[in-house]
Design a protein around this motif. Structure first.
Motif, PDB file in Angstrom:
ATOM      1  N   LYS A 159       0.854  -1.190   0.000  1.00 55.22           N
ATOM      2  CA  LYS A 159       0.000   0.000   0.000  1.00 55.22           C
ATOM      3  C   LYS A 159       0.889   1.239   0.000  1.00 55.22           C
ATOM      4  CE  LYS A 159      -3.497  -2.281   2.797  1.00 55.22           C
ATOM      5  NZ  LYS A 159      -4.127  -2.314   4.120  1.00 55.22           N
ATOM      6  N   PHE A 160       0.633   2.128  -0.935  1.00 53.40           N
ATOM      7  CA  PHE A 160       1.378   3.372  -1.047  1.00 53.40           C
ATOM      8  C   PHE A 160       0.451   4.531  -0.721  1.00 53.40           C
ATOM      9  CE2 PHE A 160       3.775   0.422  -3.514  1.00 53.40           C
ATOM     10  CZ  PHE A 160       5.081   0.835  -3.422  1.00 53.40           C
ATOM     11  N   LYS A 161       0.964   5.509   0.035  1.00 57.50           N
ATOM     12  CA  LYS A 161       0.210   6.732   0.338  1.00 57.50           C
ATOM     13  C   LYS A 161       0.886   7.873  -0.416  1.00 57.50           C
ATOM     14  CE  LYS A 161      -2.310   5.148   3.853  1.00 57.50           C
ATOM     15  NZ  LYS A 161      -3.646   5.115   4.117  1.00 57.50           N
ATOM     16  N   GLN A 162       0.078   8.638  -1.108  1.00 58.70           N
ATOM     17  CA  GLN A 162       0.617   9.787  -1.842  1.00 58.70           C
ATOM     18  C   GLN A 162      -0.235  11.014  -1.595  1.00 58.70           C
ATOM     19  OE1 GLN A 162       0.678   8.730  -5.976  1.00 58.70           O
ATOM     20  NE2 GLN A 162      -1.515   8.771  -6.210  1.00 58.70           N
ATOM     21  N   ASP A 163       0.356  12.176  -1.893  1.00 62.37           N
ATOM     22  CA  ASP A 163      -0.384  13.430  -1.722  1.00 62.37           C
ATOM     23  C   ASP A 163      -1.112  13.794  -3.011  1.00 62.37           C
ATOM     24  OD1 ASP A 163       1.510  14.593  -3.444  1.00 62.37           O
ATOM     25  OD2 ASP A 163       2.634  15.512  -1.805  1.00 62.37           O
ATOM     26  N   GLU A 164      -1.756  14.945  -3.001  1.00 62.27           N
ATOM     27  CA  GLU A 164      -2.538  15.373  -4.162  1.00 62.27           C
ATOM     28  C   GLU A 164      -1.691  15.663  -5.396  1.00 62.27           C
ATOM     29  OE1 GLU A 164      -1.800  19.047  -1.579  1.00 62.27           O
ATOM     30  OE2 GLU A 164      -2.342  16.976  -1.235  1.00 62.27           O
ATOM     31  N   TYR A 165      -0.368  15.773  -5.216  1.00 66.01           N
ATOM     32  CA  TYR A 165       0.535  16.027  -6.336  1.00 66.01           C
ATOM     33  C   TYR A 165       1.158  14.746  -6.876  1.00 66.01           C
ATOM     34  CZ  TYR A 165       0.035  20.620  -4.288  1.00 66.01           C
ATOM     35  OH  TYR A 165      -0.497  21.775  -3.759  1.00 66.01           O
ATOM     36  N   GLY A 166       0.805  13.613  -6.288  1.00 69.35           N
ATOM     37  CA  GLY A 166       1.356  12.335  -6.735  1.00 69.35           C
ATOM     38  C   GLY A 166       2.650  11.938  -6.062  1.00 69.35           C
ATOM     39  N   ASN A 167       3.077  12.706  -5.057  1.00 66.76           N
ATOM     40  CA  ASN A 167       4.294  12.359  -4.319  1.00 66.76           C
ATOM     41  C   ASN A 167       3.983  11.241  -3.329  1.00 66.76           C
ATOM     42  OD1 ASN A 167       6.117  14.346  -5.389  1.00 66.76           O
ATOM     43  ND2 ASN A 167       4.968  15.860  -4.231  1.00 66.76           N
ATOM     44  N   ILE A 168       4.785  10.190  -3.363  1.00 63.12           N
ATOM     45  CA  ILE A 168       4.623   9.072  -2.440  1.00 63.12           C
ATOM     46  C   ILE A 168       5.315   9.434  -1.136  1.00 63.12           C
ATOM     47  CG2 ILE A 168       5.186   6.648  -2.007  1.00 63.12           C
ATOM     48  CD1 ILE A 168       5.113   6.268  -5.094  1.00 63.12           C
ATOM     49  N   HIS A 169       4.600   9.262  -0.015  1.00 64.10           N
ATOM     50  CA  HIS A 169       5.162   9.607   1.289  1.00 64.10           C
ATOM     51  C   HIS A 169       5.378   8.401   2.193  1.00 64.10           C
ATOM     52  CE1 HIS A 169       5.140  13.843   0.543  1.00 64.10           C
ATOM     53  NE2 HIS A 169       3.921  13.729   0.059  1.00 64.10           N
TER      54      HIS A 169
END
Length: 110
Positions: free
Chosen positions: A5-15
């Protein structure tokens, strides 16, 4: 099955990413899918530390395996973020390739 599972922000950056489970493809020590996923996930953490001079927040289940969570820090420089994103997206695309080859054993969620 292994789930990533990957979490990313609204800009598509994976955090962050979390990888759980075992593939069940073969016996422990013989499982090429678990080995591939493990190497990709762990080496991403190591490469970010070496190339971006940034130590991720990492949680893992050492005793039974089958679990790794890694998260970037919030206060990265622009360069650290840029390098980290390249490596995190490389991990995502690499795991996506493994999941496409072995869909019964690996699942990717973003």
């Amino acid at each position: 099955m292994i789930t990533a599972k990957f979490k990313q922000d609204e800009y598509g950056n994976i955090h962050s990413y979390e990888i759980t489970g075992h593939s069940g493809y073969a016996e422990a020590g013989e499982d090429i899918i678990c080995a591939a996923v493990s190497v990709l996930a762990i080496e991403t953490v190591n490469s970010i530390e070496k190339l971006a001079s940034h130590r991720m927040i990492v949680k893992e289940a050492d005793d039974e395996g089958g679990y790794l969570y890694a998260e970037t820090l919030k206060d990265l420089s622009e360069e650290q973020n840029y390098i980290s994103q390249i490596l995190l997206k490389h991990l995502y695309y690499s795991l996506e390739d493994v999941a496409e080859t072995y869909p019964t054993y690996v699942n990717i969620k973003i």
